[in-house]
Design a protein around this motif. Structure first.
Motif, mmCIF file in Angstrom:
data_model
loop_
_atom_site.group_PDB
_atom_site.id
_atom_site.type_symbol
_atom_site.label_atom_id
_atom_site.label_comp_id
_atom_site.label_asym_id
_atom_site.label_seq_id
_atom_site.Cartn_x
_atom_site.Cartn_y
_atom_site.Cartn_z
ATOM 1 N N UNK A 168 0.931 -1.184 -0.110
ATOM 2 C CA UNK A 168 -0.232 0.039 -0.052
ATOM 3 C C UNK A 168 0.888 1.247 -0.093
ATOM 4 N N UNK A 169 2.010 1.386 0.905
ATOM 5 C CA UNK A 169 2.773 2.321 0.798
ATOM 6 C C UNK A 169 3.555 2.738 -0.521
ATOM 7 N N UNK A 170 3.896 1.653 -1.069
ATOM 8 C CA UNK A 170 4.489 1.778 -2.579
ATOM 9 C C UNK A 170 3.606 2.493 -3.274
ATOM 10 N N UNK A 171 2.246 1.746 -3.351
ATOM 11 C CA UNK A 171 1.251 2.277 -4.424
ATOM 12 C C UNK A 171 0.843 3.836 -4.202
ATOM 13 N N UNK A 172 0.988 4.056 -2.968
ATOM 14 C CA UNK A 172 0.561 5.446 -2.483
ATOM 15 C C UNK A 172 1.689 6.392 -2.802
ATOM 16 N N UNK A 173 3.004 6.106 -2.654
ATOM 17 C CA UNK A 173 4.213 6.825 -3.167
ATOM 18 C C UNK A 173 4.050 6.983 -4.662
ATOM 19 N N UNK A 215 1.856 6.720 -6.630
ATOM 20 C CA UNK A 215 0.457 7.510 -7.165
ATOM 21 C C UNK A 215 0.761 9.056 -6.935
ATOM 22 N N UNK A 216 1.409 9.296 -5.725
ATOM 23 C CA UNK A 216 1.841 10.785 -5.276
ATOM 24 C C UNK A 216 2.946 11.287 -6.413
ATOM 25 N N UNK A 241 4.143 14.786 -11.077
ATOM 26 C CA UNK A 241 4.560 15.059 -12.344
ATOM 27 C C UNK A 241 3.514 15.747 -13.189
ATOM 28 N N UNK A 242 2.484 15.033 -13.281
ATOM 29 C CA UNK A 242 1.197 15.690 -14.141
ATOM 30 C C UNK A 242 0.522 16.835 -13.732
#
Length: 90
Positions: free
Chosen positions: A44-49, A51-52, A57-58
């Motif tokens: 979950x932490x990897x996915x949140x990082x 995504x952030x 960047x976007x």
């Protein structure tokens, strides 16, 4: 064609565990369950990082593009209107 024969054997053993308690081994959990919880938290932490990072960047890219488009609109608006554009509002 090649013919393959499959076979197996089953040996039933009587258990002294009551019928109502047969799933307790699986439902109560093991001491190793903490490892699974840590793995889930890590994922979950990897996915949140990620995504952030992608969102950052976007947002930067979109902010720069919008600023460029607004700058182009200001340049077009600042040019003097000639011809039929002057009588457009009359």
């Amino acid at each position: 064609p090649l013919t393959i024969l499959y076979s197996y054997s089953v040996e039933w053993q009587e258990s002294h565990v009551p019928w109502s308690d047969r799933w307790d081994v699986y439902l109560m959990g093991n001491p190793d369950d903490d490892v699974h919880v840590l793995s889930i938290i890590n994922a979950i932490m990897i996915v949140l990082f990620l995504t952030g990072s992608t969102a950052t960047i976007m947002v930067r890219t979109l902010r720069n593009d919008i600023a460029l488009y607004n700058e182009l609109d200001d340049l077009e608006d600042s040019q003097e209107e000639t011809g039929w554009k002057l009588v457009h509002g009359d």
